[in-house]
Design an enzyme around this catalytic site. Structure first.
Site, PDB file in Angstrom:
ATOM      1  CG  PHE A  11      40.726  45.205  46.515  1.00 33.87           C
ATOM      2  CD1 PHE A  11      39.997  46.364  46.286  1.00 33.87           C
ATOM      3  CD2 PHE A  11      40.597  44.578  47.742  1.00 33.87           C
ATOM      4  CE1 PHE A  11      39.157  46.890  47.267  1.00 33.87           C
ATOM      5  CE2 PHE A  11      39.768  45.092  48.726  1.00 33.87           C
ATOM      6  CZ  PHE A  11      39.041  46.253  48.490  1.00 33.87           C
ATOM      7  NE  ARG A  30      50.397  33.386  42.442  1.00 36.03           N
ATOM      8  CZ  ARG A  30      50.762  33.059  41.205  1.00 36.03           C
ATOM      9  NH1 ARG A  30      51.636  32.076  41.007  1.00 36.03           N
ATOM     10  NH2 ARG A  30      50.262  33.695  40.167  1.00 36.03           N
ATOM     11  CE  LYS A 102      34.081  43.304  47.868  1.00 37.86           C
ATOM     12  NZ  LYS A 102      33.639  44.538  47.184  1.00 37.86           N
ATOM     13  CE  LYS A 183      30.411  42.849  45.107  1.00 37.33           C
ATOM     14  NZ  LYS A 183      31.296  43.330  44.024  1.00 37.33           N
ATOM     15  CB  THR A 240      29.197  45.451  41.381  1.00 39.13           C
ATOM     16  OG1 THR A 240      28.116  45.007  42.197  1.00 39.13           O
ATOM     17  CG2 THR A 240      30.435  45.592  42.234  1.00 39.13           C
TER      18      THR A 240
END
Length: 318
Positions: A11, A30, A102, A183, A240
């Protein structure tokens, strides 16, 4: 560089690719070896294969370089967000921090903006969330998201919108982040239903009653009801719960079908389900579906037991 994306997962990489339509972007990874591979291959082969990185996306493992930008998109997993903010608090001071994860922190039972406000109080928190898959964003397919921000929201909206990424703004940080978090829990449940062969009618019922639970908790925590009915809540829920491209849906499907689960894949809804069950219990909020999904993800009950528990609840008005 005015924008940097911190986190080179699928993402985060997709956001960097889309934002590069507007100008230079730093994509922070990272691990130095991951950054080096992306520079050498011209794509994020490990997380988003087959999509070339534009020339104005600068990949770096230098966090100080990335934090030279004023607007920072935090694309790190939710359960790592608190540690990330704590480790880099000095570099993040005074920045606009846009949370793109999320979930709910399992230890503190708090969302990303609350963590930002506590750990980096000088920063300006925002939330970018809504119905989206990384591959769609990266390939330039039309996508609409919610941007939650209290201060200078229109400026940030214009900065982060692209020809293919349309943002709708709201001042409701709590509602936006809870819609995206909750969600995922219901998406796991939808996957369980389909994996167990319980049918489309059962999935529709679970989505509908799950949405009622989402609203129940979100309103108790201070969200505005219209936010949950928008992209960050209902819109993301629809996506989703109906697509096998969703990692949360796939995790639920595997649970329902008694298939082996890949532990290397981050599924935010699993930890969030446990956090939601604890929140609901502490605040005496009736969330039976979330409770069953939490118990399933922790292997405390079987699918048959969860189904029976939900179907045998006392009859009530809708």
């Amino acid at each position: 560089m005015s924008i940097a994306v911190l986190g080179a997962g699928a993402f985060g990489t997709a956001l960097a690719i889309s934002l590069a339509q507007n100008g230079p972007v730093v994509l922070w990874a990272r691990r130095p070896d991951h950054a080096a591979d992306m520079v050498q291959q011209g794509e994020n082969a490990a997380r988003l294969p087959g999509v070339a990185l534009p020339k104005n996306v600068s990949v770096s493992a230098d966090i100080a370089q990335a934090c030279g930008a004023q607007t920072l998109l935090l694309a790190v997993p939710m359960q790592q967000t608190r540690a990330f903010l704590t480790q880099h608090a000095t570099l993040l001071q005074g920045k606009t921090l846009v949370s793109c994860s999320k979930g709910i922190d399992l230890e503190t039972l708090r969302g990303p903006t609350a963590l930002i406000e506590e750990i980096v109080p000088s920063a300006r928190p925002a939330v970018l969330t809504g119905p989206s898959f990384a591959a769609d964003i990266a390939r330039g397919l039309p996508t609409a998201l919610t941007l939650a921000c209290r201060d200078q929201a229109q400026v940030l909206q214009e900065q982060l919108s692209t020809p293919t990424l349309r943002l709708y703004r709201t001042p409701d940080l709590i509602g936006a982040e809870l819609g995206g978090a909750l969600k995922n829990v219901i998406a796991i449940g939808a996957g369980v239903v389909m994996g167990a062969g319980l049918g489309d009618s059962a999935r529709a019922a679970l989505i509908t009653r799950g949405f009622a639970e989402m609203n129940r908790l979100a309103l108790m925590l201070g969200a505005e009801p219209e936010t949950l009915s928008g992209l960050s809540g209902f819109g993301d829920l629809v996506l989703t719960c109906t697509s096998d491209l969703s990692r949360n849906y796939r995790r639920g499907f595997a649970l329902g079908a008694a298939q082996e689960i890949d532990p290397s894949i981050t599924v935010e809804g699993a930890a969030t389900a446990c956090a939601v069950a604890r929140l609901a219990k502490a605040r005496c909020i009736d969330m039976p579906i979330a409770a069953m999904i939490a118990a399933l993800t922790e292997h405390h009950i079987t699918v048959a037991q969860a189904t029976q528990a939900l179907l045998s609840r006392p009859l009530k008005e809708e």
